[in-house]
Write a protein that holds these residues in place. Structure first.
Motif, PDB file in Angstrom:
ATOM      1  N   LYS A 168      19.996  45.566  81.507  1.00  0.00           N
ATOM      2  CA  LYS A 168      19.685  46.223  80.234  1.00  0.00           C
ATOM      3  C   LYS A 168      18.188  46.468  80.110  1.00  0.00           C
ATOM      4  O   LYS A 168      17.750  47.481  79.580  1.00  0.00           O
ATOM      5  N   TYR A 169      17.390  45.510  80.591  1.00  0.00           N
ATOM      6  CA  TYR A 169      15.936  45.627  80.566  1.00  0.00           C
ATOM      7  C   TYR A 169      15.418  45.699  81.998  1.00  0.00           C
ATOM      8  O   TYR A 169      15.632  44.794  82.788  1.00  0.00           O
ATOM      9  N   LYS A 180      21.122  41.065  82.260  1.00  0.00           N
ATOM     10  CA  LYS A 180      20.180  41.460  81.210  1.00  0.00           C
ATOM     11  C   LYS A 180      18.877  42.052  81.751  1.00  0.00           C
ATOM     12  O   LYS A 180      18.357  43.011  81.205  1.00  0.00           O
ATOM     13  N   ARG A 211       5.988  35.964  76.488  1.00  0.00           N
ATOM     14  CA  ARG A 211       6.476  36.133  75.115  1.00  0.00           C
ATOM     15  C   ARG A 211       7.449  37.308  75.016  1.00  0.00           C
ATOM     16  O   ARG A 211       8.487  37.221  74.362  1.00  0.00           O
ATOM     17  N   ASP A 265      10.742  36.284  76.469  1.00  0.00           N
ATOM     18  CA  ASP A 265      11.420  35.388  75.536  1.00  0.00           C
ATOM     19  C   ASP A 265      12.038  36.163  74.373  1.00  0.00           C
ATOM     20  O   ASP A 265      13.181  35.907  73.974  1.00  0.00           O
ATOM     21  N   ASP A 266      11.290  37.120  73.835  1.00  0.00           N
ATOM     22  CA  ASP A 266      11.794  37.930  72.719  1.00  0.00           C
ATOM     23  C   ASP A 266      13.011  38.746  73.134  1.00  0.00           C
ATOM     24  O   ASP A 266      13.989  38.825  72.387  1.00  0.00           O
ATOM     25  N   LEU A 267      12.959  39.330  74.311  1.00  0.00           N
ATOM     26  CA  LEU A 267      14.099  40.127  74.794  1.00  0.00           C
ATOM     27  C   LEU A 267      15.310  39.248  75.093  1.00  0.00           C
ATOM     28  O   LEU A 267      16.448  39.650  74.850  1.00  0.00           O
ATOM     29  N   SER A 268      15.058  38.058  75.611  1.00  0.00           N
ATOM     30  CA  SER A 268      16.151  37.125  75.897  1.00  0.00           C
ATOM     31  C   SER A 268      16.869  36.729  74.613  1.00  0.00           C
ATOM     32  O   SER A 268      18.092  36.628  74.582  1.00  0.00           O
ATOM     33  N   ALA A 269      16.101  36.506  73.558  1.00  0.00           N
ATOM     34  CA  ALA A 269      16.682  36.094  72.279  1.00  0.00           C
ATOM     35  C   ALA A 269      17.415  37.256  71.599  1.00  0.00           C
ATOM     36  O   ALA A 269      18.343  37.040  70.827  1.00  0.00           O
ATOM     37  N   LYS A 270      16.976  38.464  71.903  1.00  0.00           N
ATOM     38  CA  LYS A 270      17.523  39.671  71.274  1.00  0.00           C
ATOM     39  C   LYS A 270      18.978  39.919  71.651  1.00  0.00           C
ATOM     40  O   LYS A 270      19.764  40.389  70.856  1.00  0.00           O
ATOM     41  N   GLY A 271      19.308  39.654  72.875  1.00  0.00           N
ATOM     42  CA  GLY A 271      20.672  39.895  73.314  1.00  0.00           C
ATOM     43  C   GLY A 271      20.882  41.124  74.107  1.00  0.00           C
ATOM     44  O   GLY A 271      20.136  41.932  74.408  1.00  0.00           O
TER      45      GLY A 271
END
Length: 116
Positions: A32-33, A71, A107, A110-116
């Motif tokens: 996805k990313y 992901k 960071r 981490d933000d993208l990981s938390a986003k889903g």
């Protein structure tokens, strides 16, 4: 490659040459990313190796690999992103990220990981 070559009327080798040259073509699915770190001299001089190291350590993947959850895909280097004045730089999908530091890349991941 064979399907496209037959449809277009060129050899599979010609299609493979195009696919392997241009970074926007893929032979297999990506995450996805998609993280692409600039490989040009200015980015290297400004620390792109540290950016690459953070990406590999945080995601546990190497060049051309995708995380098991599908992901993230990491492509170690792409040619010049025309951001020499803002080096080091990378593409995240189609978005430029410039003036990177190991901290802001960690960071971002981490933000993208938390986003889903």
């Amino acid at each position: 490659v064979d399907y496209v070559a037959a449809r277009v009327g060129v050899s599979p080798a010609w299609v493979k040459g195009v696919v392997s040259f241009y970074s926007m073509f893929r032979e297999k699915p990506i995450g996805k990313y998609h993280l692409n770190v600039c490989s040009n001299l200015m980015c290297q001089l400004m620390g792109s190796d540290k950016i690459e190291q953070v990406i590999q350590e945080k995601l546990g993947i190497g060049d051309g690999e995708t995380t098991p959850d599908g992901k993230f895909t990491y492509t170690r280097q792409v040619e010049c992103l025309a951001a020499c004045g803002f080096a080091p730089a990378m593409l995240l999908n189609n978005d430029f990220h410039e003036l990177l530091t190991p901290e802001n890349v960690a960071r971002l991941i981490d933000d993208l990981s938390a986003k889903g």
